[in-house]
Design a protein around this motif. Structure first.
Motif, PDB file in Angstrom:
ATOM      1  N   UNK B 131       0.833  -1.154  -0.038  1.00 23.63           N
ATOM      2  CA  UNK B 131      -0.078   0.079   0.051  1.00 23.63           C
ATOM      3  C   UNK B 131       0.841   1.287   0.124  1.00 23.63           C
ATOM      4  N   UNK B 132       2.142   1.304   0.797  1.00 22.79           N
ATOM      5  CA  UNK B 132       2.833   2.361   0.719  1.00 22.79           C
ATOM      6  C   UNK B 132       3.500   2.614  -0.570  1.00 22.79           C
ATOM      7  N   UNK B 135       0.752   4.026  -2.780  1.00 21.81           N
ATOM      8  CA  UNK B 135       0.417   5.614  -2.640  1.00 21.81           C
ATOM      9  C   UNK B 135       1.407   6.648  -3.161  1.00 21.81           C
ATOM     10  N   UNK B 136       2.971   5.872  -2.990  1.00 20.61           N
ATOM     11  CA  UNK B 136       3.940   6.750  -3.488  1.00 20.61           C
ATOM     12  C   UNK B 136       3.768   6.830  -4.795  1.00 20.61           C
ATOM     13  N   UNK B 139       1.114   9.570  -6.011  1.00 22.47           N
ATOM     14  CA  UNK B 139       1.704  10.894  -5.771  1.00 22.47           C
ATOM     15  C   UNK B 139       2.477  11.189  -7.022  1.00 22.47           C
ATOM     16  N   UNK B 144       1.998  15.333  -8.035  1.00 21.27           N
ATOM     17  CA  UNK B 144       2.120  16.003  -6.829  1.00 21.27           C
ATOM     18  C   UNK B 144       3.384  16.594  -6.761  1.00 21.27           C
ATOM     19  N   UNK B 238      13.655   2.609   3.153  1.00 26.24           N
ATOM     20  CA  UNK B 238      13.314   4.016   2.971  1.00 26.24           C
ATOM     21  C   UNK B 238      13.546   4.300   1.506  1.00 26.24           C
ATOM     22  N   UNK B 242      12.599  12.666  -5.035  1.00 25.02           N
ATOM     23  CA  UNK B 242      12.666  14.332  -5.078  1.00 25.02           C
ATOM     24  C   UNK B 242      12.118  14.743  -6.403  1.00 25.02           C
ATOM     25  N   UNK B 243      11.108  15.467  -6.521  1.00 26.03           N
ATOM     26  CA  UNK B 243      10.508  15.799  -7.714  1.00 26.03           C
ATOM     27  C   UNK B 243      10.897  17.511  -8.074  1.00 26.03           C
ATOM     28  N   UNK B 246       8.564  19.208  -5.063  1.00 29.30           N
ATOM     29  CA  UNK B 246       8.300  18.804  -3.792  1.00 29.30           C
ATOM     30  C   UNK B 246       9.086  17.305  -3.769  1.00 29.30           C
ATOM     31  N   UNK B 247       8.757  16.612  -2.555  1.00 27.78           N
ATOM     32  CA  UNK B 247       9.299  15.258  -2.215  1.00 27.78           C
ATOM     33  C   UNK B 247       8.500  14.609  -1.877  1.00 27.78           C
ATOM     34  N   UNK B 248       8.577  13.184  -2.064  1.00 28.02           N
ATOM     35  CA  UNK B 248       7.498  12.183  -1.203  1.00 28.02           C
ATOM     36  C   UNK B 248       8.278  10.966  -0.826  1.00 28.02           C
ATOM     37  N   UNK B 249       7.825  10.745   0.197  1.00 32.49           N
ATOM     38  CA  UNK B 249       8.624   9.448   0.830  1.00 32.49           C
ATOM     39  C   UNK B 249       7.604   8.367   1.169  1.00 32.49           C
ATOM     40  N   UNK B 251       5.772   5.680   3.269  1.00 30.86           N
ATOM     41  CA  UNK B 251       5.181   5.701   4.666  1.00 30.86           C
ATOM     42  C   UNK B 251       6.034   4.888   5.436  1.00 30.86           C
ATOM     43  N   UNK B 252       6.283   5.422   6.719  1.00 27.64           N
ATOM     44  CA  UNK B 252       6.742   4.495   7.797  1.00 27.64           C
ATOM     45  C   UNK B 252       5.583   3.612   8.227  1.00 27.64           C
TER      46      UNK B 252
END
Ligand SMILES: NC(=O)c1ccc[n+]([C@@H]2O[C@H](COP(=O)([O-])OP(=O)(O)OC[C@H]3O[C@@H](n4cnc5c(N)ncnc54)[C@H](O)[C@@H]3O)[C@@H](O)[C@H]2O)c1
Ligand SMILES: NC(=O)c1ccc[n+]([C@@H]2O[C@H](COP(=O)([O-])OP(=O)(O)OC[C@H]3O[C@@H](n4cnc5c(N)ncnc54)[C@H](O)[C@@H]3O)[C@@H](O)[C@H]2O)c1
Ligand SMILES: NC(=O)c1ccc[n+]([C@@H]2O[C@H](COP(=O)([O-])OP(=O)(O)OC[C@H]3O[C@@H](n4cnc5c(N)ncnc54)[C@H](O)[C@@H]3O)[C@@H](O)[C@H]2O)c1
Ligand SMILES: NC(=O)c1ccc[n+]([C@@H]2O[C@H](COP(=O)([O-])OP(=O)(O)OC[C@H]3O[C@@H](n4cnc5c(N)ncnc54)[C@H](O)[C@@H]3O)[C@@H](O)[C@H]2O)c1
Lengths: 338, 338, 338, 338
Positions: B131-132, B135-136, B139, B144, B238, B242-243, B246-249, B251-252
C-alpha cells in the motif's frame, strides 16, 4: 468446510460485509439474503453474483436449515428480534451495533444466550479488531506505561447531514469509544458528564457540536472524549493513554510524507469507511473461524449491554448537565474474558 | 469456482504462501504439493490439514490435470525449468523471485510465454502490491511533486548470517529495489555504480557492508540505494522521491507513539517478514483473481528479466568499481503495461 | 545608554536573571543587589564579577537614585511590598510570578500603577515570550483554524519533592497555563472544576497527583489541563487548540531524530529550566528595551491579577469538587491591550 | 568592558551583524564603519543610531587605534587583503565566508596568523554554532550510533536568481556543507565526484540544477549532498548520519503542528536567513567573548582553507565528471582543535 451464511439487511454495511465474505475472506459463503426492500436484496444477489436464496421474510431465513450462521445488518431497532430468533435456533449470529435499542433489550439477548449454554452472539464493534487499538492495548497490558490514569480521546467527522441529532453523537458516534475504551482498559464506567464548548458555526441549526464527554471508570481512570462531527478537516480518531510512567497514543493511519508548498505533511482520512476497513475484515474472519471451530471470541452480548448502559447515562448527562452514574449488573461468569 | 493450485517447494516461503491460500485468501485451494525433501512436503500437508496429493516429482505435479495453476517456491536455480514446464502445459505460474538465475533464463521464459499467446507468468515481487509503494506511485503519477529527478533509498537489515555474501547484497537484497523502483518511476536503468563506505565492525569477515549502489535511468533520474545488512537497529526500508516541486517519501509502518524515559518514539520493525506481510496476501489474491477471470496484471516475466539484467550490471560494478552500463532488449509490445 | 538595574532576591531565578542581564542581553547593567541573606548577595556579586552596590535593605535599593529599574526575584510573599515601593518611586519593576499572594494584593498594585499614570510593572510570565506559543497564537489570530472551541493541555513534570503540596499544583504549576491560555485566546475564564483521576503510586503520600483542571472562558471555550507532576518520563508541556476548521498544537522542542534499537525517537526534556530558556531571555530584553524607550508591553499587573483570581477559584474547586465561578473586575481601559 | 568593533562592508550581512552587535548581543559596540559605497555606510550609521566613525578607507579603519576588532562583511574577493591587514595590526578579525577566493589565499592568511603567534581569525561558518548540528555532533561523539559510515545530505533553496551560476552551487551553497560536515565528523575529505540528475524545468537556462556531490573522507565515510537550488517548496537543509548501530538526523526547525484540509503538517522555512538566525547570534557572541578573554574557538583560518580546497576539487569534478582527489597540506599543530 465452508460456513453457509444468511444475511438480513442488504444496505450499506450489509452489502459491504457480503462483498468481503464473498471476495476477500476465507471459508464462508452467503447462501441466503433478506431485506425489507426485496428489490434491494435481489439487486445485491445480482451485483455480487451470489448463489443465494432470496427470503421474503427474515424469520424464514433464520429458520432455513441451510443457514448455519446469521448476519444482522438491518436497521438498529430490528436487531433484538432477529438475534433472539437466531439464538432460539441455536445459530451463531453476527449483529451490527447497536446490539439492541435499549440496555434491557441487550439483557434479554444475554439471558437467552446464557440459557442456550454457548456463545452464539458477536457484536459488530470492529475497533476491537483494529491493529492500532490492539497494539495500544498490548503496550498497556505489558506495563509499558504503568497503570493507566487518564485517556484523552477525540472522535471527529468532517461533516454530518441535517438528519444527525445531538443524541446520535452518543448512539452513533461515541458508541464506538464507549465499547473500545472499556475493552482497552479492561475496566467499567461508573459515571458520565457532558459539557458543551462554544458551538461551531459549521453545525446545522439545533445541533450542539462539538460535545465533550467526561467518563470515570471503576478503577478511577478519567476519560475525556471530544465528539466533534463537523470538524471540517477530516475523519480523525485520537486516543492517548496517560500512564504512571509514560503515555501511549493510537497510531496515525500510515501515509506518504510529502514536502510541498512550504509544508511537510501526511494525509488525514476523510471517509470513515476507510479508517477501520481492515478491522471489518478481521472481525468477520474471526466470526467465521470462531463458528467453524475455536468458538466466538469477539465483542460479546455483554459488551453490547455495557455500551448501551453507558450510552443511556450519556444521553441523560447531555440533558441534565450533571454527573450521571453508570450502573451495570454484575457481569455473569459466562461473559468473563478468557 | 475455486482455483486448484499445485505448489513446488514447501520451505519457508512455500509454507507461508500455502498458509495464506488456505486460511486467509479467497477462491483458491492447494490440491498438490512437491518438495525435493518429500518428508517436508508430507509435513506441510499435515500441518495445514491440506486435502492435497503429494507428488514425488515436480514435473508430474505440473502435468497433473487437476492442477489449474502452479506456485514455484523452490530454490532459485530450479525456477526456470518449472516455469517453462508450466508454460508448456498452458498453465498460469506464480514464481517467487528470482524468475531465473540469469537474464538469458528470463528471456527464455519471456519467449515461451509470448509463444503461448497469453500472460501465464507472475513473478513474486510483492512490493508492487505494498500500500505504501502504491500510494507513493500515485503521488508521482498525479504530478504531486512534478517530474521525479532523484531517489534516495535504503534497504537495511539488522543482521545477516555467515552465509550471506557480497553478491547476495545484489541478488537477494537490492533485487527488490531493482524491481520496485523501475515500476515506481515507469522507467528503465541505463547504468550502475557501487561505492563502498567504511566497513561496519558488525559485518562478518569478508563481507563489504554497507554498500551504496548508484543507478541512472533512461529519463536521467539519479538513484542512490544504501544496502546495509548489519545495521543492527532494525529492518528499515526508506525511499524518498525528489521531484521538481516537492518530495514524497515511502510511509513508515504504522506504530503506537510512546512517551517514555525522556523519549517520544515509534516502533521500527526487526523482522523482514512483517514489513510486507499484507503485500504477500495482495499479490497472491491478485494471481488467483487474475487466473480466474480478469487475466494476470502483476509483475511480468519482463520485470523478472529487467531485474536480472540490472542485477548482472550491479554485480559487475561491485568488482570493477566503474560505472557499468545496463542494456536491455527492447520491450516487446506483449509486455507493454495496460 | 545602559539601563541601571537593582535586583532584590539573588536566589535561583535571581542569579539566572543576573547572569543573562550581564552576559547575554544587551543594554542593561546590574548596579545594585539585595538579599535577606546578605552572604548570598555578596556571593552573587563575586560570582558574576558585578560592579554593583550591596544594599542591606531592599527598600534602600529601590530608593537608590542610581537604580533606574528594579527586578523582584525574592520569595512570593514579599513581592507586593517591593512592587508598590518601586511604583511609589516611579521606577519600572519586573516582578517574578506571582505578582502578589492574593488577587487583592494584585489589585492594590494595579491601582497604584494606574495612579502613577504609566505602565511600570511587568510580571515574569515568560511563556508569553516563547516562540512556540507565539507561533500558535498567530495561527489562531490569522483564522488558520477558525474560532477556537476547545483546548487540550498538559503540564507534566518528571517528579517533585516532598515539600510539593496539592495547592502548589495550582499556584506554582498551573499558574503558567492560567496566564498563557488567557493570552493565547485573548479571553477570560468564567469557571473552574478540578477532577482527580486515579492516583499515581509515584506521588509522595498526601499528594493527589495527577489532577485535571477544567476551565470555561467567557466565549465558551472549554479547556482541560492535565497537571501531572510525577509523570516520570520528562518535562512535557502540551497545548492543542481545536478550532472550527482545524487544530493547531504547540511545537515540540526541536530534537535530533534517532533510529536505534528498533525505535525511531526524539528527545523529551527533563529539566523545566531548559524548556523556556529562550523565553526568559526575550522577556527580560523586552523589559530593558521597553523601559529605555518604547514602553512596557509584556504581561501586565492585570495579567497578574487575572491569574491570581483564576488560581483562587481553582484552589476552591480542588476542595469543593464543584464547578467554581471565576469572577474578575472589569478590566480598566489602562490595561487594554495595544 | 565593551569590545570596540570596526565593520568593513555594510551590505546585507554587514547590517545584519551590526544590528545584532548593537541590539541583541552583549559586550560589544560598533565604533567604526566603512563601505566602498560611503552613502550606504552613512545610511547604516543613521539606521542603527550608531555612535560610530565613518572611515573613507577600509585600511584606515583597520589601523584606527580605537578599533579593537574587525568585522569583514564586504564582497568575497576583498576578504583576504582586509584579514591580512588586521593580522598585521595584531587585531582579531571575524571574516564572513569565503575566507579568501582561493586555497592559496587562505594559506597566506594561515601563515600570517601563525606568524603572529596567536589566534586572530574566526571565519563566518555559522552552522558550527547551530543548536541542531551541535546536538547531532554530540550524538556522534557520544557513540550513540557507533562509528559514522555514511551521510545523506540535502541543501535545497526554493529558487535562485538569473545571476546564480553552476559554480556558485559549490562556492556559495555547498560551501556550508563542505565546512560543517568536516567539523561534524572531525575528518577530512579525500575525493569529490559530481553527478547531474535530470534537470528541473524550473531552473533558468544554462544552470544544471539539481547536482549531487559525492564526497569520501579519510576515514572512508561516504557522503552524498543533493544541491537543489530551485526546489520550489522551501529552504530545506537535511543531514542524516548513518552509523554502525543507528542513524541520527539533523533536527527539523520547530513548528506548530496543524491539522487542516485533510493534512497534518508542519511548516518548512522559505527564507534562508531564518534557518540559522540563532547561529549568527551565537557565532558573533562567541567572537566577542573570545576576543575579550578566553581566546577565539570558532571556525579557524584552517577551516577556511579546508573548505576552499574541497570547493576547488568540486569545481573540477563539475567539469570533469570524474572522481577528483582532495589533497590538503598537513594541518599545523597551531590549528589542532582544543
Ligand atoms: N460498525 C460500524 O462502523 C457501522 C457503520 C454503519 C452502520 N452500522 C450499523 O449497521 C446497521 C445498518 O446500517 P446501514 O448503514 O447499512 O443502514 P442502511 O439503511 O444502509 O441498511 C439497512 C438495511 O436493512 C434493511 N432493513 C431494515 N429493516 C429491516 C427488516 N426489519 N428486515 C429486513 N431488512 C431490513 C433496509 O431496507 C436496508 O436495506 C445499523 O444498525 C447501523 O447502526 C455500523
Ligand atoms: N519475495 C520474497 O520476499 C522472498 C523472501 C524469501 C525467499 N524468496 C524466494 O523464495 C524461494 C524459496 O525461498 P525459501 O526462503 O522458502 O527457501 P527454503 O530453502 O526455505 O525453501 C525452498 C524449498 O524448496 C525445496 N526445493 C529446492 N529445490 C527443489 C526442487 N528442485 N524441487 C522441489 N523442491 C525443491 C527445498 O527442499 C525447500 O523445502 C527462493 O527463490 C527465494 O529467493 C522470496
Ligand atoms: N517564571 C518562572 O518560571 C519561575 C521559576 C521559578 C521561580 N519563580 C519565582 O521566582 C521567585 C524566586 O524563586 P526562586 O526559585 O529563585 O527562589 P529562591 O528561594 O531560590 O530565591 C529567593 C531569594 O530571595 C531571597 N529573599 C526572600 N525574601 C526576601 C526579602 N524579603 N528580601 C530580600 N531577599 C529575599 C531569598 O533569600 C532567596 O535568596 C519566586 O516568586 C518564584 O515563584 C518563577
Ligand atoms: N554566512 C552566510 O550565511 C552568508 C550569507 C550571505 C552572504 N555571506 C557572505 O558575506 C559577504 C557579503 O555578502 P552580502 O550578501 O552582505 O553582500 P552585499 O553585496 O549585500 O554586501 C557587501 C557590501 O560590501 C561592500 N564592499 C564591497 N567591496 C568592498 C570594499 N573593497 N571595501 C569596502 N566595502 C566593500 C559593498 O558595497 C556592499 O555594501 C560575502 O562574502 C558573502 O559570501 C555569508
Amino acid at each position: 468446510m465452508t460456513l453457509q451464511i444468511g444475511v438480513i439487511g442488504t444496505g450499506a454495511i450489509g452489502q459491504d460485509h457480503i462483498r468481503r465474505l464473498t471476495q476477500t475472506l476465507s471459508g464462508a459463503k452467503v447462501i441466503a439474503v433478506n431485506d425489507i426492500d426485496a428489490q434491494r436484496a435481489r439487486g445485491t444477489i445480482a451485483k455480487y453474483e451470489l448463489d443465494a436464496k432470496l427470503h421474503e421474510d427474515p424469520h424464514s431465513l433464520i429458520a432455513d436449515a441451510g443457514v448455519q450462521a446469521v448476519l444482522v445488518t438491518s436497521w438498529g431497532p430490528t436487531h433484538e428480534a432477529f438475534v433472539l430468533a437466531a439464538i432460539a435456533q441455536g445459530k451463531p449470529v453476527f449483529c451490527e451495533k447497536p446490539l439492541a435499542e435499549t440496555a434491557a433489550g441487550c439483557l434479554r439477548i444475554a439471558d437467552a444466550e446464557q440459557a442456550s449454554g454457548r456463545r452464539l452472539v458477536q457484536v459488530g464493534f470492529m475497533r476491537q479488531y483494529d491493529k492500532g487499538y490492539r497494539a495500544l492495548r498490548e503496550v498497556i497490558r505489558n506495563g509499558g506505561i504503568g497503570e493507566p490514569l487518564m485517556l484523552h480521546c477525540a472522535h471527529r467527522n468532517p461533516t454530518v447531514g441535517e438528519s444527525y441529532t445531538a443524541s446520535m453523537a452518543i448512539t452513533d458516534t461515541l458508541i464506538h469509544e464507549l465499547d473500545v475504551l472499556r475493552w482497552l482498559l479492561d475496566d467499567d464506567y461508573i459515571s458520565a458528564q457532558v459539557v458543551y464548548p462554544r458551538r461551531t458555526r459549521n453545525a446545522h441549526a439545533g445541533l450542539a457540536d462539538p460535545q465533550i464527554v467526561l467518563l470515570e471508570t471503576a478503577r478511577g481512570v478519567r476519560i475525556d472524549v471530544e465528539v466533534f462531527v463537523n470538524c471540517q478537516y477530516g475523519y480523525d480518531i485520537q486516543c492517548a493513554v496517560i500512564g504512571e510512567t509514560g503515555t501511549a497514543s493510537l497510531p496515525e493511519p500510515s501515509s506518504v510524507l510529502l514536502r510541498s508548498e512550504a509544508r511537510v505533511s501526511s494525509r488525514i482520512l476523510t471517509d470513515w469507511k476507510e479508517r477501520f476497513i481492515d478491522a471489518y475484515d478481521f472481525e468477520l474472519q474471526a466470526f467465521v473461524d470462531g463458528v467453524k471451530g475455536r468458538g466466538l471470541s469477539g465483542p460479546t452480548a455483554w459488551d453490547g449491554y455495557a455500551a448501551a448502559v453507558a450510552a443511556d447515562s450519556c444521553l441523560l448527562a447531555q440533558k441534565s448537565g450533571k454527573v450521571e452514574t453508570i450502573a451495570m449488573q454484575k457481569r455473569p461468569a459466562f461473559y468473563a474474558p478468557d
